[in-house]
Design a protein around this motif. Structure first.
Motif, PDB file in Angstrom:
ATOM      1  N   GLY A 105      33.831  87.660   0.948  1.00 15.99           N
ATOM      2  CA  GLY A 105      32.983  88.393   1.868  1.00 15.99           C
ATOM      3  C   GLY A 105      31.500  88.298   1.583  1.00 15.99           C
ATOM      4  O   GLY A 105      31.067  87.814   0.537  1.00 15.99           O
ATOM      5  N   THR A 108      25.890  92.589   2.678  1.00 17.70           N
ATOM      6  CA  THR A 108      25.269  93.205   3.846  1.00 17.70           C
ATOM      7  C   THR A 108      24.242  94.228   3.387  1.00 17.70           C
ATOM      8  O   THR A 108      24.453  94.941   2.413  1.00 17.70           O
ATOM      9  CB  THR A 108      26.311  93.891   4.746  1.00 17.70           C
ATOM     10  N   THR A 155      23.666  90.558   7.678  1.00 21.05           N
ATOM     11  CA  THR A 155      24.860  90.033   7.019  1.00 21.05           C
ATOM     12  C   THR A 155      24.583  88.628   6.516  1.00 21.05           C
ATOM     13  O   THR A 155      24.311  87.723   7.318  1.00 21.05           O
ATOM     14  CB  THR A 155      26.060  90.010   7.986  1.00 21.05           C
ATOM     15  N   LYS A 157      26.202  85.617   5.192  1.00 23.30           N
ATOM     16  CA  LYS A 157      27.543  85.045   5.090  1.00 23.30           C
ATOM     17  C   LYS A 157      27.643  84.135   3.868  1.00 23.30           C
ATOM     18  O   LYS A 157      26.649  83.705   3.293  1.00 23.30           O
ATOM     19  CB  LYS A 157      27.898  84.316   6.378  1.00 23.30           C
ATOM     20  N   GLU A 250      33.721  94.498   8.815  1.00 27.15           N
ATOM     21  CA  GLU A 250      33.919  93.729  10.048  1.00 27.15           C
ATOM     22  C   GLU A 250      33.891  92.227   9.777  1.00 27.15           C
ATOM     23  O   GLU A 250      34.673  91.465  10.360  1.00 27.15           O
ATOM     24  CB  GLU A 250      32.860  94.117  11.070  1.00 27.15           C
ATOM     25  N   GLU A 251      33.017  91.790   8.874  1.00 32.38           N
ATOM     26  CA  GLU A 251      32.996  90.372   8.513  1.00 32.38           C
ATOM     27  C   GLU A 251      34.257  90.000   7.738  1.00 32.38           C
ATOM     28  O   GLU A 251      34.812  88.907   7.924  1.00 32.38           O
ATOM     29  CB  GLU A 251      31.748  90.053   7.699  1.00 32.38           C
ATOM     30  N   ARG A 254      36.978  89.443  10.229  1.00 29.50           N
ATOM     31  CA  ARG A 254      36.842  88.132  10.878  1.00 29.50           C
ATOM     32  C   ARG A 254      37.327  87.021   9.969  1.00 29.50           C
ATOM     33  O   ARG A 254      38.057  86.112  10.394  1.00 29.50           O
ATOM     34  CB  ARG A 254      35.374  87.900  11.260  1.00 29.50           C
TER      35      ARG A 254
END
Length: 310
Positions: A105, A108, A155, A157, A250-251, A254
């Motif tokens: 992950g 954030t 965010t 990534k 939320e990431e 996904r």
């Protein structure tokens, strides 16, 4: 710093107002009924009937009027800048981050502005130190927080994280850049209004933080304060922490959907096991796209995968 909240009947509220009338100060917010300032305590009566005592003497003064609500009381041991005793009632822009210790992950970072006339509203929306809240609860209240308060959430990534980490960027530098950017975005959204202060949940000394971002075109420095455990010092940081956490979740949702497996949080043995399975099924490059690849978990996953191949 202590923060004690009592819910009292009208008779008690009138007694408090009478008792502290010589210490009364002007209340700016529309739903603040009465505010008084002592040498070590600021007390605020809200139109909802709640009374908030803030400062080193909060428990002493609150104890005069009722049983202390242990769920609402917070005594926070912190390091960093010294904050005024009424800080928790002021209009503050706070920032916080999450995901830095998770192998899977992103990182954030969120910044959130809570004006003084909405401090109680934030509490009534359910905001507390995120360490006291479940992920499901934070998912539930985050939409209301984002609707109510000016905020920004970033965010970073994993692909980008691994790229800049490979260039020698430390997590401290990464976080400093993200905090500065999130604060800048909120200040832009709320202009021309300015916060009374900006509070960053401290992860580096002031000089180190500003050294990390010294090459940025816009560096947020005016009225910036740093403190550890800042979620307990102003609700704006607690809001930012919740918003950042939900963005992280939320990431992760996904990424889990993409990987076809629920990715575990943290950096423990269960994470090593999941990483080994992904490594065997999809290969190292795919695993890298989901993780902070320089963590020790990568080597552990490689060792587990090697044993299963043999």
């Amino acid at each position: 710093m202590s923060n004690v909240v009592l819910k009292l009947p009208e008779e008690s509220l009138l007694q408090i107002i009478n008792h502290y009338q010589n210490n009364q100060v002007t209340a700016k917010a529309p739903y603040i009924r009465f505010t008084a300032k002592l040498s070590d305590v600021v007390l605020t009566i809200y139109t909802s009937g709640k009374v908030m005592f803030q400062g080193p003497g909060a428990q002493r003064e609150a104890g005069k009027w009722g049983a202390i609500d242990k769920a609402a009381e917070k005594t926070v041991s912190t390091k960093g800048d010294v904050l005024p005793s009424d800080f928790a009632t002021r209009s503050v822009l706070g920032s916080d981050e999450t995901g830095t210790g998770d192998f899977f992950g992103p990182i954030t970072v969120a910044a959130c502005f809570v004006p003084e006339d909405k401090v109680l509203l934030a509490h009534e929306l359910g905001v507390k130190d995120s360490k006291l809240l479940t992920d499901d609860y934070m998912r539930k209240i985050a939409p209301d927080l984002k609707e109510t308060f000016v905020h920004s959430v970033l965010t970073l990534k994993n692909e980008k994280y691994n790229e800049v980490q490979g260039k020698g960027w430390s997590q401290g530098k990464i976080k400093a850049l993200l905090h500065n950017q999130a604060l800048k975005l909120v200040l832009r959204k709320m202009a021309p209004q300015k916060p009374d202060a900006i509070l960053i949940d401290q992860f580096a000394e002031r000089g180190v933080y500003y050294n990390h971002i010294k090459n940025e075109k816009a560096i947020i420095q005016e009225n910036v304060l740093f403190s550890t455990k800042a979620e307990g010092l102003h609700v704006s940081v607690a809001c930012a922490s919740i918003i950042a956490r939900v963005a992280f979740l939320e990431e992760m949702d996904r990424m889990s959907a993409s990987a076809g497996v629920t990715l575990p949080k943290g950096a423990g043995k269960i994470v090593d096991e999941a990483a080994a399975k992904i490594l065997l099924k999809h290969g190292a490059e795919y695993l890298k796209s989901l993780t902070k690849f320089h963590f020790a978990n990568t080597k552990k996953a490689q060792e587990l995968a090697a044993k299963r191949r043999s």
